[in-house]
Design a protein around this motif. Structure first.
Motif, PDB file in Angstrom:
ATOM      1  N   ALA A  67       0.823  -1.214   0.000  1.00 43.74           N
ATOM      2  CA  ALA A  67       0.000   0.000   0.000  1.00 43.74           C
ATOM      3  C   ALA A  67       0.856   1.263   0.000  1.00 43.74           C
ATOM      4  CB  ALA A  67      -0.935  -0.003   1.210  1.00 43.74           C
ATOM      5  N   ALA A  68       2.018   1.200   0.646  1.00 46.64           N
ATOM      6  CA  ALA A  68       2.906   2.367   0.669  1.00 46.64           C
ATOM      7  C   ALA A  68       3.403   2.713  -0.736  1.00 46.64           C
ATOM      8  CB  ALA A  68       4.094   2.104   1.602  1.00 46.64           C
ATOM      9  N   MET A  69       3.566   1.698  -1.575  1.00 47.03           N
ATOM     10  CA  MET A  69       3.995   1.963  -2.955  1.00 47.03           C
ATOM     11  C   MET A  69       2.880   2.630  -3.754  1.00 47.03           C
ATOM     12  SD  MET A  69       6.186   2.056  -5.316  1.00 47.03           S
ATOM     13  CE  MET A  69       7.518   1.298  -4.361  1.00 47.03           C
ATOM     14  N   VAL A  70       1.645   2.185  -3.548  1.00 47.09           N
ATOM     15  CA  VAL A  70       0.511   2.809  -4.238  1.00 47.09           C
ATOM     16  C   VAL A  70       0.404   4.270  -3.815  1.00 47.09           C
ATOM     17  CG1 VAL A  70      -1.982   2.743  -4.610  1.00 47.09           C
ATOM     18  CG2 VAL A  70      -0.709   0.600  -4.363  1.00 47.09           C
ATOM     19  N   LYS A  71       0.523   4.536  -2.519  1.00 44.71           N
ATOM     20  CA  LYS A  71       0.456   5.906  -2.014  1.00 44.71           C
ATOM     21  C   LYS A  71       1.583   6.754  -2.588  1.00 44.71           C
ATOM     22  CE  LYS A  71      -1.554   4.472   2.418  1.00 44.71           C
ATOM     23  NZ  LYS A  71      -1.308   4.331   3.873  1.00 44.71           N
ATOM     24  N   ALA A  72       2.773   6.168  -2.698  1.00 46.96           N
ATOM     25  CA  ALA A  72       3.924   6.915  -3.216  1.00 46.96           C
ATOM     26  C   ALA A  72       3.723   7.291  -4.675  1.00 46.96           C
ATOM     27  CB  ALA A  72       5.196   6.086  -3.049  1.00 46.96           C
ATOM     28  N   VAL A  73       3.199   6.366  -5.470  1.00 49.72           N
ATOM     29  CA  VAL A  73       2.966   6.648  -6.888  1.00 49.72           C
ATOM     30  C   VAL A  73       1.911   7.743  -7.039  1.00 49.72           C
ATOM     31  CG1 VAL A  73       2.045   5.702  -9.046  1.00 49.72           C
ATOM     32  CG2 VAL A  73       3.724   4.397  -7.726  1.00 49.72           C
ATOM     33  N   ILE A  74       0.836   7.657  -6.258  1.00 46.59           N
ATOM     34  CA  ILE A  74      -0.198   8.694  -6.329  1.00 46.59           C
ATOM     35  C   ILE A  74       0.384  10.052  -5.934  1.00 46.59           C
ATOM     36  CG2 ILE A  74      -2.398   9.505  -5.400  1.00 46.59           C
ATOM     37  CD1 ILE A  74      -3.187   6.575  -4.977  1.00 46.59           C
ATOM     38  N   ALA A  75       1.194  10.065  -4.877  1.00 43.45           N
ATOM     39  CA  ALA A  75       1.774  11.318  -4.394  1.00 43.45           C
ATOM     40  C   ALA A  75       2.621  11.983  -5.468  1.00 43.45           C
ATOM     41  CB  ALA A  75       2.616  11.057  -3.153  1.00 43.45           C
ATOM     42  N   TYR A 171       8.176   6.414  -0.913  1.00 45.06           N
ATOM     43  CA  TYR A 171       7.925   5.058  -0.417  1.00 45.06           C
ATOM     44  C   TYR A 171       8.714   4.794   0.870  1.00 45.06           C
ATOM     45  CZ  TYR A 171       8.196   0.064   0.162  1.00 45.06           C
ATOM     46  OH  TYR A 171       8.159  -1.188   0.712  1.00 45.06           O
ATOM     47  N   ASN A 172       9.981   5.160   0.894  1.00 49.13           N
ATOM     48  CA  ASN A 172      10.800   4.958   2.096  1.00 49.13           C
ATOM     49  C   ASN A 172      10.222   5.700   3.287  1.00 49.13           C
ATOM     50  OD1 ASN A 172      12.639   3.318   0.774  1.00 49.13           O
ATOM     51  ND2 ASN A 172      14.112   4.953   0.383  1.00 49.13           N
ATOM     52  N   ARG A 173       9.751   6.919   3.035  1.00 50.31           N
ATOM     53  CA  ARG A 173       9.194   7.742   4.109  1.00 50.31           C
ATOM     54  C   ARG A 173       7.935   7.096   4.689  1.00 50.31           C
ATOM     55  NH1 ARG A 173       8.763  13.148   1.567  1.00 50.31           N
ATOM     56  NH2 ARG A 173      11.024  12.895   1.470  1.00 50.31           N
ATOM     57  N   LEU A 174       7.105   6.526   3.837  1.00 47.52           N
ATOM     58  CA  LEU A 174       5.843   5.939   4.286  1.00 47.52           C
ATOM     59  C   LEU A 174       6.027   4.552   4.893  1.00 47.52           C
ATOM     60  CD1 LEU A 174       3.554   6.942   1.286  1.00 47.52           C
ATOM     61  CD2 LEU A 174       3.330   7.755   3.640  1.00 47.52           C
ATOM     62  N   SER A 175       6.949   3.779   4.347  1.00 40.48           N
ATOM     63  CA  SER A 175       7.105   2.384   4.761  1.00 40.48           C
ATOM     64  C   SER A 175       8.116   2.200   5.878  1.00 40.48           C
ATOM     65  CB  SER A 175       7.537   1.524   3.573  1.00 40.48           C
ATOM     66  OG  SER A 175       8.844   1.885   3.146  1.00 40.48           O
ATOM     67  N   GLY A 176       8.990   3.178   6.068  1.00 42.49           N
ATOM     68  CA  GLY A 176      10.055   3.028   7.050  1.00 42.49           C
ATOM     69  C   GLY A 176      11.217   2.191   6.538  1.00 42.49           C
ATOM     70  N   GLU A 177      11.168   1.796   5.249  1.00 40.73           N
ATOM     71  CA  GLU A 177      12.262   1.025   4.671  1.00 40.73           C
ATOM     72  C   GLU A 177      13.359   1.964   4.154  1.00 40.73           C
ATOM     73  OE1 GLU A 177      11.369  -2.149   2.033  1.00 40.73           O
ATOM     74  OE2 GLU A 177       9.423  -2.566   2.942  1.00 40.73           O
ATOM     75  N   THR A 178      14.460   1.376   3.755  1.00 44.07           N
ATOM     76  CA  THR A 178      15.583   2.168   3.241  1.00 44.07           C
ATOM     77  C   THR A 178      16.010   1.612   1.888  1.00 44.07           C
ATOM     78  OG1 THR A 178      17.098   0.791   4.534  1.00 44.07           O
ATOM     79  CG2 THR A 178      16.436   2.903   5.489  1.00 44.07           C
ATOM     80  N   VAL A 179      15.097   1.617   0.945  1.00 45.21           N
ATOM     81  CA  VAL A 179      15.419   1.170  -0.403  1.00 45.21           C
ATOM     82  C   VAL A 179      16.401   2.160  -1.018  1.00 45.21           C
ATOM     83  CG1 VAL A 179      14.503   0.639  -2.686  1.00 45.21           C
ATOM     84  CG2 VAL A 179      13.139   0.143  -0.652  1.00 45.21           C
ATOM     85  N   GLY A 198      18.014  -3.125  -7.922  1.00 47.38           N
ATOM     86  CA  GLY A 198      16.861  -2.545  -7.260  1.00 47.38           C
ATOM     87  C   GLY A 198      15.803  -3.543  -6.864  1.00 47.38           C
ATOM     88  N   ARG A 199      16.139  -4.808  -6.657  1.00 46.22           N
ATOM     89  CA  ARG A 199      15.134  -5.802  -6.324  1.00 46.22           C
ATOM     90  C   ARG A 199      14.774  -5.696  -4.853  1.00 46.22           C
ATOM     91  NH1 ARG A 199      13.755  -9.876  -9.202  1.00 46.22           N
ATOM     92  NH2 ARG A 199      15.613  -9.729 -10.475  1.00 46.22           N
ATOM     93  N   VAL A 200      13.517  -5.491  -4.554  1.00 46.28           N
ATOM     94  CA  VAL A 200      13.042  -5.384  -3.184  1.00 46.28           C
ATOM     95  C   VAL A 200      11.827  -6.282  -3.047  1.00 46.28           C
ATOM     96  CG1 VAL A 200      12.266  -3.831  -1.367  1.00 46.28           C
ATOM     97  CG2 VAL A 200      13.853  -3.003  -3.101  1.00 46.28           C
ATOM     98  N   SER A 201      12.031  -7.461  -2.547  1.00 47.09           N
ATOM     99  CA  SER A 201      10.964  -8.456  -2.563  1.00 47.09           C
ATOM    100  C   SER A 201       9.810  -8.086  -1.653  1.00 47.09           C
ATOM    101  CB  SER A 201      11.521  -9.830  -2.145  1.00 47.09           C
ATOM    102  OG  SER A 201      12.094  -9.768  -0.844  1.00 47.09           O
ATOM    103  N   SER A 202      10.057  -7.233  -0.630  1.00 46.40           N
ATOM    104  CA  SER A 202       8.996  -6.922   0.317  1.00 46.40           C
ATOM    105  C   SER A 202       7.922  -6.033  -0.292  1.00 46.40           C
ATOM    106  CB  SER A 202       9.576  -6.233   1.558  1.00 46.40           C
ATOM    107  OG  SER A 202      10.180  -5.014   1.192  1.00 46.40           O
ATOM    108  N   VAL A 203       8.219  -5.339  -1.381  1.00 45.59           N
ATOM    109  CA  VAL A 203       7.231  -4.453  -1.984  1.00 45.59           C
ATOM    110  C   VAL A 203       6.188  -5.236  -2.742  1.00 45.59           C
ATOM    111  CG1 VAL A 203       6.911  -2.621  -3.675  1.00 45.59           C
ATOM    112  CG2 VAL A 203       8.848  -2.548  -2.115  1.00 45.59           C
TER     113      VAL A 203
END
Length: 231
Positions: A67-75, A171-179, A198-203
Motif C-alpha cells: 500500500a505504501a507503494m501505491v500511495k507513493a505513486v499517487i503522491a 515510499y521509504n518515508r511511508l514504509s520506514g524502509e531504506t530502499v 533494485g530488487r526489493v521483494s517486500s514491496v
C-alpha cells in the motif's frame, strides 16, 4: 472613431501576450504543485491518502502491491488531485493514459476508485513482468515497458530518472524502509542506463500470501498459477 481604431489593436495585442505568458507558466506551476507531496513528511502524506484509504487498501491487497507503494505513486503522479490531467493526456490520481486505463478495465479515469484499481493493477502487472525488480517496474510506469526493455533498466531520460528516485523517496518515508535510490545516469538525456538491480521483494507480495521467498518462491508461484506470470 480613429482613436478607437488605434487603441483596439493594442488592447488585443496585450490580451494575446497575457494569454501566451499564462500558457507558458501553466506547466511549471502544475509540475510544482504535483511535487509538493514529495517534500511532505509521513504524517502529511497519510493525511492526503486518508480519503482514498479504503480503495488503496482494497486494491493493494487484491493485486499484491504494498500500500505504501501505491500511495507513493499517487503522491508523485498527482499529489492526490483526482482531476489532474497531464500535457500527454494522463488522467486522475495515478495518471492513467486512456490506453492504459482501457487495458486495465477503467472506464472513468476521474473516478478515484476506478483509477486506483487500474493503477494498482498496472503496478502489479509490471512487478510480475520484471520479476520483482522495483526500479524497472517504477520506471516502466513512467516511461513504458518498451523504453525499459530497450535500455535493460531505467531509461536515461531525465524525467524518468528523477521519477524513480521521487517515488522511492516517498515510499521509504511511508514504509520506514531504506530502499537505495538509483544513481542518476550520466547524461540523463541520452547517456547510459542504470544497471542497478533494485530488487526489493517486500514491496511485491505474493498473490498467494504464502510461499518461499526469493527466486524459489517466484518459481513455485509461477508453477501454481502460470497465467498470472505471462509476459
Amino acid at each position: 472613431m480613429k482613436r478607437f481604431l488605434m487603441i483596439f489593436p493594442a488592447v488585443l495585442y496585450g490580451i494575446s501576450v497575457l494569454s501566451v505568458a499564462q500558457a507558458s507558466t501553466e506547466e511549471p506551476v502544475k509540475r510544482r504543485s504535483m511535487h509538493v507531496c514529495v517534500s511532505m513528511n509521513a504524517d502529511g502524506l497519510e493525511r492526503k491518502a486518508t480519503p482514498h484509504l479504503e480503495s488503496i487498501t482494497t486494491y493493494s491487497n487484491k493485486y499484491g502491491v504494498n500500500a505504501a507503494m501505491v500511495k507513493a505513486v499517487i503522491a508523485v503522479e498527482s499529489c492526490y488531485n483526482s482531476t489532474a490531467v497531464s500535457p500527454k493526456g494522463a488522467q486522475g490520481l495515478m495518471q492513467l493514459i486512456p490506453a492504459t486505463a482501457a487495458r486495465f478495465g477503467v472506464s472513468d479515469a476521474f473516478n478515484s476508485n476506478q483509477n486506483i484499481n487500474g493503477g494498482t493493477r498496472y503496478l502489479s502487472w509490471l512487478m510480475k513482468r520484471y520479476d520483482g525488480d522495483l526500479y524497472k517496474a517504477i520506471a516502466a510506469y513512467n516511461a513504458g515497458e518498451g523504453a525499459v526493455d530497450k535500455y535493460q533498466g531505467i531509461p536515461p531520460y531525465n524525467e524518468t530518472q528523477h521519477y524513480v528516485r521521487r517515488v522511492l523517496t516517498v515510499y521509504n518515508r511511508l514504509s520506514g524502509e531504506t530502499v537505495a535510490l538509483p544513481a542518476l545516469a550520466a547524461g540523463a538525456s541520452g547517456g547510459r542506463s542504470s544497471k542497478s538491480g533494485g530488487r526489493v521483494s517486500s514491496v511485491f507480495l505474493s498473490p498467494f500470501g504464502t510461499g518461499k521467498p526469493g527466486r524459489a518462491g517466484l518459481n513455485t508461484n509461477r508453477a501454481r498459477a502460470p497465467h498470472l506470470y505471462k509476459r
